[in-house]
Design a protein around this motif. Structure first.
Motif, PDB file in Angstrom:
ATOM      1  N   ASP A 187      -5.860  -3.003   2.725  1.00  0.00           N
ATOM      2  CA  ASP A 187      -5.453  -2.293   3.934  1.00  0.00           C
ATOM      3  C   ASP A 187      -6.719  -1.858   4.658  1.00  0.00           C
ATOM      4  O   ASP A 187      -7.666  -1.362   4.029  1.00  0.00           O
ATOM      5  CB  ASP A 187      -4.627  -1.050   3.585  1.00  0.00           C
ATOM      6  CG  ASP A 187      -3.224  -1.392   3.098  1.00  0.00           C
ATOM      7  OD1 ASP A 187      -2.782  -2.539   3.312  1.00  0.00           O
ATOM      8  OD2 ASP A 187      -2.576  -0.509   2.507  1.00  0.00           O
ATOM      9  N   PHE A 196       4.352   5.395  -5.863  1.00  0.00           N
ATOM     10  CA  PHE A 196       4.534   5.234  -7.305  1.00  0.00           C
ATOM     11  C   PHE A 196       3.227   5.235  -8.098  1.00  0.00           C
ATOM     12  O   PHE A 196       3.249   5.162  -9.320  1.00  0.00           O
ATOM     13  CB  PHE A 196       5.298   3.934  -7.590  1.00  0.00           C
ATOM     14  CG  PHE A 196       6.691   3.941  -7.022  1.00  0.00           C
ATOM     15  CD1 PHE A 196       7.696   4.693  -7.605  1.00  0.00           C
ATOM     16  CD2 PHE A 196       7.000   3.212  -5.885  1.00  0.00           C
ATOM     17  CE1 PHE A 196       8.983   4.715  -7.086  1.00  0.00           C
ATOM     18  CE2 PHE A 196       8.282   3.217  -5.348  1.00  0.00           C
ATOM     19  CZ  PHE A 196       9.275   3.982  -5.952  1.00  0.00           C
ATOM     20  N   ALA A 197       2.095   5.273  -7.385  1.00  0.00           N
ATOM     21  CA  ALA A 197       0.784   5.277  -8.034  1.00  0.00           C
ATOM     22  C   ALA A 197       0.611   4.095  -8.972  1.00  0.00           C
ATOM     23  O   ALA A 197      -0.072   4.190  -9.984  1.00  0.00           O
ATOM     24  CB  ALA A 197       0.527   6.593  -8.772  1.00  0.00           C
ATOM     25  N   SER A 198       1.282   2.991  -8.649  1.00  0.00           N
ATOM     26  CA  SER A 198       1.007   1.780  -9.403  1.00  0.00           C
ATOM     27  C   SER A 198       1.401   0.578  -8.564  1.00  0.00           C
ATOM     28  O   SER A 198       2.090   0.712  -7.552  1.00  0.00           O
ATOM     29  CB  SER A 198       1.717   1.781 -10.762  1.00  0.00           C
ATOM     30  OG  SER A 198       3.064   1.446 -10.626  1.00  0.00           O
ATOM     31  N   GLU A 199       0.912  -0.574  -8.972  1.00  0.00           N
ATOM     32  CA  GLU A 199       1.204  -1.803  -8.256  1.00  0.00           C
ATOM     33  C   GLU A 199       2.686  -2.142  -8.421  1.00  0.00           C
ATOM     34  O   GLU A 199       3.189  -2.223  -9.526  1.00  0.00           O
ATOM     35  CB  GLU A 199       0.307  -2.907  -8.826  1.00  0.00           C
ATOM     36  CG  GLU A 199       0.688  -4.311  -8.470  1.00  0.00           C
ATOM     37  CD  GLU A 199       0.883  -4.508  -6.974  1.00  0.00           C
ATOM     38  OE1 GLU A 199       0.066  -4.023  -6.195  1.00  0.00           O
ATOM     39  OE2 GLU A 199       1.891  -5.129  -6.594  1.00  0.00           O
ATOM     40  N   HIS A 230       2.382   1.758  -3.318  1.00  0.00           N
ATOM     41  CA  HIS A 230       1.364   2.255  -4.245  1.00  0.00           C
ATOM     42  C   HIS A 230       1.171   3.754  -4.057  1.00  0.00           C
ATOM     43  O   HIS A 230       0.978   4.503  -5.013  1.00  0.00           O
ATOM     44  CB  HIS A 230       0.054   1.500  -4.029  1.00  0.00           C
ATOM     45  CG  HIS A 230      -0.848   1.497  -5.225  1.00  0.00           C
ATOM     46  ND1 HIS A 230      -1.360   2.663  -5.751  1.00  0.00           N
ATOM     47  CD2 HIS A 230      -1.323   0.489  -5.987  1.00  0.00           C
ATOM     48  CE1 HIS A 230      -2.123   2.345  -6.797  1.00  0.00           C
ATOM     49  NE2 HIS A 230      -2.107   1.044  -6.967  1.00  0.00           N
ATOM     50  N   ASP A 231       1.231   4.221  -2.800  1.00  0.00           N
ATOM     51  CA  ASP A 231       1.122   5.651  -2.524  1.00  0.00           C
ATOM     52  C   ASP A 231       2.234   6.426  -3.227  1.00  0.00           C
ATOM     53  O   ASP A 231       2.022   7.507  -3.759  1.00  0.00           O
ATOM     54  CB  ASP A 231       1.251   5.917  -1.020  1.00  0.00           C
ATOM     55  CG  ASP A 231      -0.070   5.704  -0.290  1.00  0.00           C
ATOM     56  OD1 ASP A 231      -1.112   5.638  -0.962  1.00  0.00           O
ATOM     57  OD2 ASP A 231      -0.035   5.606   0.950  1.00  0.00           O
ATOM     58  N   GLY A 254       0.826  -1.212   0.000  1.00  0.00           N
ATOM     59  CA  GLY A 254       0.000   0.000   0.000  1.00  0.00           C
ATOM     60  C   GLY A 254       0.859   1.260   0.000  1.00  0.00           C
ATOM     61  O   GLY A 254       0.588   2.234  -0.708  1.00  0.00           O
ATOM     62  N   MET A 255       1.924   1.240   0.817  1.00  0.00           N
ATOM     63  CA  MET A 255       2.851   2.367   0.896  1.00  0.00           C
ATOM     64  C   MET A 255       3.535   2.599  -0.452  1.00  0.00           C
ATOM     65  O   MET A 255       3.671   3.735  -0.922  1.00  0.00           O
ATOM     66  CB  MET A 255       3.896   2.009   1.952  1.00  0.00           C
ATOM     67  CG  MET A 255       4.481   3.140   2.739  1.00  0.00           C
ATOM     68  SD  MET A 255       5.786   2.484   3.832  1.00  0.00           S
ATOM     69  CE  MET A 255       5.003   2.620   5.398  1.00  0.00           C
ATOM     70  N   ARG A 301      -8.850  -0.001   1.702  1.00  0.00           N
ATOM     71  CA  ARG A 301      -8.403   0.299   0.345  1.00  0.00           C
ATOM     72  C   ARG A 301      -7.755  -0.947  -0.255  1.00  0.00           C
ATOM     73  O   ARG A 301      -7.065  -1.702   0.424  1.00  0.00           O
ATOM     74  CB  ARG A 301      -7.426   1.481   0.296  1.00  0.00           C
ATOM     75  CG  ARG A 301      -6.108   1.206   0.969  1.00  0.00           C
ATOM     76  CD  ARG A 301      -5.130   2.343   0.737  1.00  0.00           C
ATOM     77  NE  ARG A 301      -3.836   2.020   1.333  1.00  0.00           N
ATOM     78  CZ  ARG A 301      -2.796   2.839   1.333  1.00  0.00           C
ATOM     79  NH1 ARG A 301      -2.881   4.021   0.779  1.00  0.00           N
ATOM     80  NH2 ARG A 301      -1.661   2.475   1.886  1.00  0.00           N
TER      81      ARG A 301
END
Lengths: 97, 248
Positions: B42, A27-30, A24-25, A21-22, B98
Motif C-alpha cells: 500500500d 485482524f492483525a494477520s494476513e 490486516h488492520d 491492508g484493511m 506498508r
C-alpha cells in the motif's frame, strides 16, 4: 435492487486482494488466503477471491458464486466498523509458536 | 504470519520509464522484508492539509533482491496517486508504504507448476515478480505467459521478457496486441478468446497453476474461458485491476 445486474457495476469490481491492508488492520494477520463461507449459498472461497467494491465510503465484499454481500467494512477516523453477517465464518490462522 | 503492518518511509531510488504511460519506481525500505511474488504494497500520500490518498501497487521485483522493491505503475487519467507518482516524484523523494501484503495471489518456486500466467496491460506486474523470482531461484518449471496489450509500445518489460524467453529455461511468452500491430507482427492480434487460451495452454496439460491479472473484463473472459476448456476453477487465481480507461 430488484436486479443484481443493475446493482453491481462490474467495471469497478476488484477482488479481496484490494482490501488486504484493511483486513490486516482489523485482524492483525494476513487474511487473503483465509477461507470463508457464504451465508447465502454456502460457497467456500478465500477472502482474496471475493468480489470487492471499494469506490464508496466503505468496502463491500461479495460472494463470487452468488454475489451475496458477505462483508462490509467502513473506516472512520476513530474506528473501523465490520459487518460480516453475510459470511458463516471467517478463519484466523493462529500464529505459529 | 503474525506481525503488525507498519507504515514506513520509503525513499525513491530510481524511476525508469517502461512505456509512454508506465513507469517503474525503485523504493528503498528501512524495514524491508522478503515478499512472496504476487504480493503488493500500500502506498499513502498525505497533502499539507492532511488529506490522504492510498492505493495498492503490486511488487514487480523478485524477493531475492533485498532492501528495496520495484513497483510498476500505470498513469491513470484521473488517478490522484498514480499521476502524482508519475508527474511529481523524483529520486530522493520519500513516500509512505506498508507491506508486503497478500497471501492469495502468490506463487513461489516451491509451489511447483506448470505455470500459466495471463496478463492484461499493467496486470503483468505481479506476474513479472513471479517470472523474475522463478529465474532468480533457478527454476525451470514450464511456464507460459500470455500478455495482452493495446499496441507494441504499450507492452511492459518487452526486452527483459525476450531475454528470459530466449535463455532456454522453460519460459515461453505470447503477446496479443488488441488495438494495432506493427508491420510483420506474428503474435496474436485480438482480445483473449478460448482459441488463444486453448493454444497457449495445450503443452501445459489440463491443470497448470494459473494466475490471471488485469482489468475485470479481461480477467472474467480468461477465467471463464479456461473453465470452459476444462481447467478446474480451483487452479485459477485472479487479481482484478480498477478501471483503467477501458480494457486492453
Amino acid at each position: 435492487m430488484d436486479d443484481v445486474e443493475n446493482d453491481m457495476n462490474r467495471e469497478l469490481m476488484l477482488d479481496g486482494n484490494a482490501v488486504a491492508g484493511m483486513l490486516h488492520d482489523i485482524f492483525a494477520s494476513e487474511m487473503t488466503a483465509s477461507p470463508t463461507e457464504c451465508a447465502n449459498c454456502g460457497n467456500v472461497s478465500e477472502l482474496g477471491g471475493l468480489l470487492a467494491f471499494t469506490q464508496a465510503p466503505g468496502a463491500v465484499l461479495r460472494c463470487p458464486a452468488c454475489e451475496n454481500v458477505m462483508v462490509r467494512i467502513v473506516e472512520t477516523p476513530n474506528a473501523i466498523y465490520l459487518d460480516a453477517r453475510g459470511a458463516v465464518y471467517l478463519r484466523l490462522q493462529r500464529p505459529k509458536s | 504470519m503474525k506481525r503488525p503492518l507498519e507504515w514506513q518511509i520509503a525513499t525513491v531510488k530510481a524511476i525508469k520509464p517502461e512505456t509512454p504511460k508506465v513507469k517503474t519506481f525503485t523504493l528503498t525500505l528501512p524495514n524491508w522484508m522478503p515478499h512472496r511474488a504476487g504480493q503488493h504494497y500500500d502506498v499513502r500520500l498525505t497533502a499539507p492539509d492532511g488529506y490522504q490518498a492510498q492505493r495498492s501497487y503490486s511488487i514487480a521485483s523478485e524477493p531475492e533482491r533485498s532492501g528495496e522493491i520495484d513497483i510498476t505503475v500505470e498513469r491513470l487519467e484521473d488517478g490522484e496517486v498514480s499521476s502524482y507518482l508519475h508527474d511529481v516524484l523524483v529520486p530522493g523523494d520519500q513516500i509512505e508504504a506498508r507491506g508486503p501484503i497478500g497471501g492469495y495471489f502468490v506463487w513461489e518456486a516451491s509451489m511447483g507448476g506448470p505455470l500459466l500466467l495471463i496478463a492484461g496491460g499493467s496486470g503483468v506486474v505481479p506476474l513479472m515478480a513471479m517470472i523474475r523470482h522463478r529465474a532468480a531461484a533457478g527454476s525451470t518449471i514450464p511456464t507460459r505467459l500470455l500478455d495482452s496489450s493495446r499496441t507494441r509500445e504499450d507492452v511492459i518489460y518487452w526486452d527483459e521478457l525476450e531475454k528470459l524467453r530466449t535463455a532456454g529455461a522453460g519460459l515461453e511468452v505470447f503477446h496479443t496486441l488488441t488495438r494495432a500491430q506493427p508491420p510483420g507482427w506474428t503474435g496474436y492480434s485480438r482480445r483473449i478468446d478460448n482459441q488463444i487460451l486453448s493454444e497457449v495452454i495445450k503443452p501445459l496439460g489440463k491443470s497448470p497453476q494459473t494466475f490471471i491479472c488485469g482489468p475485470t473484463l479481461l480477467v472474467e473472459a480468461a477465467a471463464n474461458g479456461l473453465v470452459q476448456i476444462g481447467v478446474k476453477s480451483s487452479q485459477v487465481r485472479t487479481e482484478r485491476f480498477g478501471p483503467s480507461g477501458g480494457t486492453s
